[in-house]
Design an enzyme around this catalytic site. Structure first.
Site, PDB file in Angstrom:
ATOM      1  N   THR A 173       0.820  -1.222   0.000  1.00 31.66           N
ATOM      2  CA  THR A 173       0.000   0.000   0.000  1.00 31.66           C
ATOM      3  C   THR A 173       0.852   1.270   0.000  1.00 31.66           C
ATOM      4  O   THR A 173       1.857   1.347   0.701  1.00 31.66           O
ATOM      5  CB  THR A 173      -0.920  -0.003   1.230  1.00 31.66           C
ATOM      6  N   SER A 198      -6.323   0.513  -2.361  1.00 27.90           N
ATOM      7  CA  SER A 198      -7.133  -0.516  -3.018  1.00 27.90           C
ATOM      8  C   SER A 198      -6.680  -0.744  -4.456  1.00 27.90           C
ATOM      9  O   SER A 198      -6.709  -1.863  -4.954  1.00 27.90           O
ATOM     10  CB  SER A 198      -8.606  -0.100  -2.988  1.00 27.90           C
ATOM     11  N   ARG A 253     -25.652 -12.437  35.024  1.00 26.18           N
ATOM     12  CA  ARG A 253     -26.160 -11.132  35.433  1.00 26.18           C
ATOM     13  C   ARG A 253     -27.693 -11.123  35.462  1.00 26.18           C
ATOM     14  O   ARG A 253     -28.343 -11.596  34.533  1.00 26.18           O
ATOM     15  CB  ARG A 253     -25.669 -10.084  34.451  1.00 26.18           C
ATOM     16  N   GLY A 266     -22.359  -1.043  31.373  1.00 27.32           N
ATOM     17  CA  GLY A 266     -21.170  -0.304  31.782  1.00 27.32           C
ATOM     18  C   GLY A 266     -19.970  -1.221  31.980  1.00 27.32           C
ATOM     19  O   GLY A 266     -18.833  -0.859  31.671  1.00 27.32           O
ATOM     20  N   THR A 299     -10.843  -3.057   6.786  1.00 21.75           N
ATOM     21  CA  THR A 299     -10.115  -2.276   5.778  1.00 21.75           C
ATOM     22  C   THR A 299      -8.873  -2.983   5.245  1.00 21.75           C
ATOM     23  O   THR A 299      -8.642  -3.020   4.041  1.00 21.75           O
ATOM     24  CB  THR A 299      -9.706  -0.912   6.383  1.00 21.75           C
ATOM     25  N   GLU A 342      -5.997  -5.825   4.176  1.00 23.48           N
ATOM     26  CA  GLU A 342      -6.130  -6.982   3.277  1.00 23.48           C
ATOM     27  C   GLU A 342      -7.325  -6.789   2.345  1.00 23.48           C
ATOM     28  O   GLU A 342      -8.019  -7.742   1.990  1.00 23.48           O
ATOM     29  CB  GLU A 342      -6.279  -8.285   4.072  1.00 23.48           C
TER      30      GLU A 342
END
Lengths: 656, 656
Positions: A132, A138, A304, A394, A415, A417
């Site tokens: 790149t 791309s 929970r 939380g 994004t 590869e």
């Protein structure tokens, strides 16, 4: 401590890679692979490098390298297990052994293998995969870096002619890399031979930049703090001729360029094709990280409690709520589906590797599968890890509970590869080309008339468990209407219809777009872009369902098999439900059927909820690796059944 | 540098808060509010505290406090502007001035105001809002902390009776807070009076824990590193009787508990209701952060090019791609829609505040609006910021480009100030209660028969721009079929139909569920949960569209108005498109209409793409605050038009 059912599911989902994965589970500890999420950037980098070296020195990084034990398919399984530990470690390994080592293995020849591979494995020679550039990510074929053959000295000269030719986002370039596989335009005697790759030393043993090389450091990122992404520029840097990775072309002793592949375009795509493992690993690594997040969130949802039952004293366990089941159960089903799909594509990779270029059709199919899976799995990973975080409230946002680091690290998988949008277009193009081969120049009327016959055609070929699926489809046709939704054959037909219709109509639109005046072609093709993405997703979904069916057919424990069938129902129906608008738009289902599908999903969620723990165990994430304080401390439940954590309260002397 | 059109849009979107917001833009610099995303946790905490104090000392934190200039509505606008800077700073301020100061303002009486408010504003007295406990977050009424009146010493004693009573995730508790508003069960003479709030000093001036108080630090989180979330436990801590925030009840001089509100339940909800501003701020803060991410991603999409046009030389700008428009344009439209909705709810908050409890119906409506907006806006924020990150490719993942920090910080907005799933159920319940008031015990047959008359009914009352909307709906009915999609009245009717049908059918199901045997009630109600969430979303969507219509009617610049109308079309049609499966399931549209809606969205994306820069400017994010390296360096484009960055390449002496 795993239940027998959980173990049975795990064996089935591990499939042909059970031995490799179980070896990891039994011999690798959390200390080996799990990182403290509060580490600073320098700490994270040091940790990742050190643990990579340790793991490599223990022999876990040799699979897939020439002359070493372990198949290339098994190397994917190794990568997957490491992803369950920590994604920085995983990507650090992916850069070093997968991309750098993989490029030498696949694009180099025996001299490169003999000279470099052992040092790559041991991490003595740390390396980058420098493809790149700032200007072109791309669009790889447009990279600007040049590799020029100099006949006088029999060398190649690597050069960055513009600032936008700077290699960017390169792992190991920021700090640790000593060498790089650099992709650039090969120029021989004034002729461009297209993109090739060459080995270039970038740093000396003190990690100082070598002459002509300028490295930069991207510093802080949205995640993967353990990976030192950086920049590289080259100012007329020379290397000996032997350093070109010349399996697919290079200058010979006579100073003349030769290649076994005449077409420049075909050569480029063949070279890229040999790097397909990276794409498989990124998709599967993201999927494994998602399994870990799902394991944490589901175990938490089983412990929970919040709000009391109407008119009754006890508080309700989170996973008993319909909306909480909606968040987790279909995603657990998808984790299984994608697991079987990865197993299959890994075996496909092995077959293509074993064929050594002799089965180009299988190679193209593999590349298409890998691109589609990478895009679909990483999209699902991002969405699902976020759902897991939120479903823990939380507590999910506290780093010590194990989800936030996964969330941050997995983000970029969408994004790198290959950007997902670009990859899905690649899949769509591949489908169109196959389609064209079958249907040639048939006109629109002919296409419409022939549609009914398309099912058995080339592009819809059922490559996995084909005969099983044909039988299921035939069976579904004779099922009473009331049982249809749960008939696998009906589900398969729904998936196939979607792919087939999308590809057919896309082909029609693209053909029309190709006939408009030159200056209107871009706009006409551009209007098909969303259609292309949808066709690619439909194709990938269909192959995933087939892989699930194939995985079930390999399971010989009837009880486990029955459970897998239910999980597959949930995967299939949840996927059809997500696309119900499309099915209604194309009159494949009506509103009543659409609502029935949603009801079926909710009913399956409820049925599988009672097996949630076993399903989690089956995903194969070692419990110790979840490294979640809120789960570790669950033993200390108080009388009201609520989760309690006290170890974080420091005992402070009261101030006077 | 803003274009006239961008400025006009900004004025319209700022609406009644333009003066406040413009004051921020003109007098606050990026240095005041923008944080370096690579800061470590201690650095981030120090930065947030210091900058909070600075901003407060410059007079930006007084709005909404008794005896200080600036309305409560304007305090929301201040909060929104700070969210455009940094969310850690924003939430640090939200904890100190909004929650801690707001609780003293709204639950306290004049003694509390006179004694504490000035020190709260200056941050001399740093404080916590200690409501959530480890055992109970969403279910506030079940908190276990006790506040016991001791007649002998005329004091209250605060105590954590169990480990699960530990106050958790509390901002300012980890490090900086000196006092806390502690919520607990008030016990007077053995009688529980329900949840009340009391001021409790927790640290001395050296920040050491006071006797009986144990603080803990949550340490590293998924984001908001500048906010020191922590834990608090109390071991029989005593405070004078005056410290109870007693506006809605407390022990008098005679040692007897009195309250202006007789019902314990009503008292509890009235107290919670006064804290509604926090929920409005969290929704609007997330929306503002999303505007910032959209500003960065859209500006990048206007400068970045990739791949060449077919048969032509030039590379294509990202925002020219259909799929890239899909990612950004409808979200920009939503940013406008939600902006108008926040303006309206802020004014609603002002009216309710001014009425000082004399308009309980308006209060309940405000709480419903605030809950719905908070859930819808924070969901959109999380999804959209992620889209923005991905749409910038690898550059989007580099922290210096400004998106990753927003992504991490905004995550928890989906959970705090009310988990989104819980809030949407609250909205649905409010709708059902209103509904019940109108329709009483009408049976199912009667409900079905009366459905057509429901539109003007209580629960569907059009509260914004009501007459304008009625006119638009009437106009739409006489439009030719081909113009319907863009007729605002048709869109409004679509939104109203969805809400109305969902609430009606929900009421029917809930009534049936309430009649099953006691031990089956939970399951029966639980099966309606997804339906409840959907009804709540539909209600919120409808009120947002109305607010947009109201906002447009306030705009007197015809050109800007025409643009806003197009943006509103995109918001409305994109929202209908998202729910197209539901509309088809309920026979409101057929497949052909559904496809036409998608086509209309794509057409609007394309039309508005040419005004993308102006639309971004209109969102009102100061360009300097975007703090994005890839945008700053855009001047250095090379001949091929690609984005170039070179400043990060350190000039290293070549090693010898």
């Amino acid at each position: 401590m795993t239940t027998p059912t959980g173990h049975g599911l795990m064996v089935a989902l591990d499939g042909p890679f059970h031995a490799v994965k179980d070896h990891w589970r039994s011999s690798i500890t959390a200390d080996d692979v799990v990182r403290d999420p509060s580490q600073s950037l320098p700490e994270a980098r040091a940790w990742a490098l050190q643990h990579l070296v340790d793991i490599a020195n223990r022999g876990y990084a040799v699979a897939g390298f020439p002359g070493h034990p372990g198949s290339v398919a098994e190397s994917v399984a190794h990568f997957e297990m490491m992803a369950l530990g920590d994604l920085s470690l995983n990507i650090k390994a992916g850069v070093q052994h997968g991309l750098f080592g993989g490029a030498i293995t696949n694009l180099g020849t025996s001299w490169h293998h003999e000279t470099f591979i052992d040092d790559v494995i041991s991490c003595e020679l740390t390396g980058c995969f420098a493809m790149t550039e700032l200007g072109h990510g791309s669009d790889v074929s447009s990279v600007e870096t040049t590799i020029t053959y100099l006949p006088d000295t029999d060398e190649y000269e690597i050069h960055s002619p513009t600032p936008s030719a700077t290699k960017a986002y390169i792992g190991n370039a920021g700090q640790d890399g000593k060498m790089a596989v650099v992709f650039g335009q090969l120029l021989v005697g004034g002729t461009s031979e297209g993109v090739h790759a060459v080995l270039v030393p970038i740093r000396d043993s003190n990690l100082d930049d070598l002459p002509g090389v300028t490295t930069g450091d991207h510093g802080h990122k949205g995640g993967l703090l353990g990976v030192d992404n950086g920049l590289l520029t080259f100012d007329h840097v020379r290397v000996p001729r032997t350093m070109l990775l010349n399996r697919y072309g290079g200058v010979g002793d006579d100073g003349v360029y030769t290649s076994p592949i005449a077409s420049k375009n075909a050569r480029f795509f063949t070279m890229l094709g040999t790097l397909v493992r990276g794409r498989i690993c990124v998709g599967s690594g993201a999927a494994m990280a998602t399994r870990k997040a799902l394991s944490i969130a589901t175990r938490y949802a089983l412990q929970r409690k919040q709000f009391r039952r109407p008119g009754m004293g006890s508080e309700v366990t989170l996973l008993d709520y319909q909306s909480h089941q909606r968040k987790l159960m279909p995603n657990i089903a998808k984790a299984y589906a994608y697991g079987f799909a990865v197993n299959e594509v890994s075996q496909h990779l092995q077959r293509v590797t074993d064929a050594v270029g002799q089965d180009p059709s299988a190679s193209r199919e593999l590349e298409t599968r890998a691109a589609g899976l990478k895009a679909v799995l990483t999209r699902w990973a991002n969405d699902t890890i976020q759902v897991c975080r939120e479903s823990c409230g939380g507590a999910g946002y506290m780093s010590e509970n194990g989800i936030t680091l996964i969330r941050q690290d997995a983000d970029i998988f969408a994004t790198f590869e290959g950007d997902n949008t670009v990859l899905l277009q690649l899949v769509a193009k591949a489908l169109l080309v196959d389609y064209k081969k079958t249907w040639g120049d048939m006109d629109l009327r002919g296409t419409a008339q022939a549609t009914a016959k398309l099912l058995g055609g080339r592009f819809m070929e059922r490559t996995t468990a084909g005969s099983t699926i044909s039988r299921l489809v035939a069976n579904a046709k004779v099922k009473p209407e009331s049982e249809r939704l749960h008939a696998r054959g009906w589900q398969v037909e729904m998936f196939e219809f979607r792919e087939q219709h999308l590809v057919e109509t896309l082909a029609r639109r693209m053909r029309a777009a190709s006939k408009v005046p030159e200056d209107a072609v871009f706009d006409a093709v551009n209007e098909c872009q969303e259609h292309m993405l949808e066709a690619a997703r439909a194709h990938t979904d269909r192959t995933v369902l087939e892989a699930f069916v194939g995985g079930i057919s390999q399971c010989h424990d009837e009880y486990i098999k029955a459970l897998l069938i239910k999980i597959c129902d949930l995967y299939a129906l949840a996927t059809i439900e997500e696309n119900r608008a499309w099915y209604m738009e194309h009159n494949r289902i009506d509103g009543a059927r659409s609502k029935a599908i949603s009801a079926a999903v909710e009913s399956l969620n409820m049925q599988l909820r009672d097996k949630a723990l076993e399903l989690v165990e089956g995903m194969g994430v070692p419990e110790a690796w979840t490294s979640s304080a809120m789960l570790r401390d669950a033993g200390g439940q108080n009388a009201s059944g609520s989760y309690v954590r006290v170890h974080h309260l420091p005992v402070t002397e009261p101030a006077v």
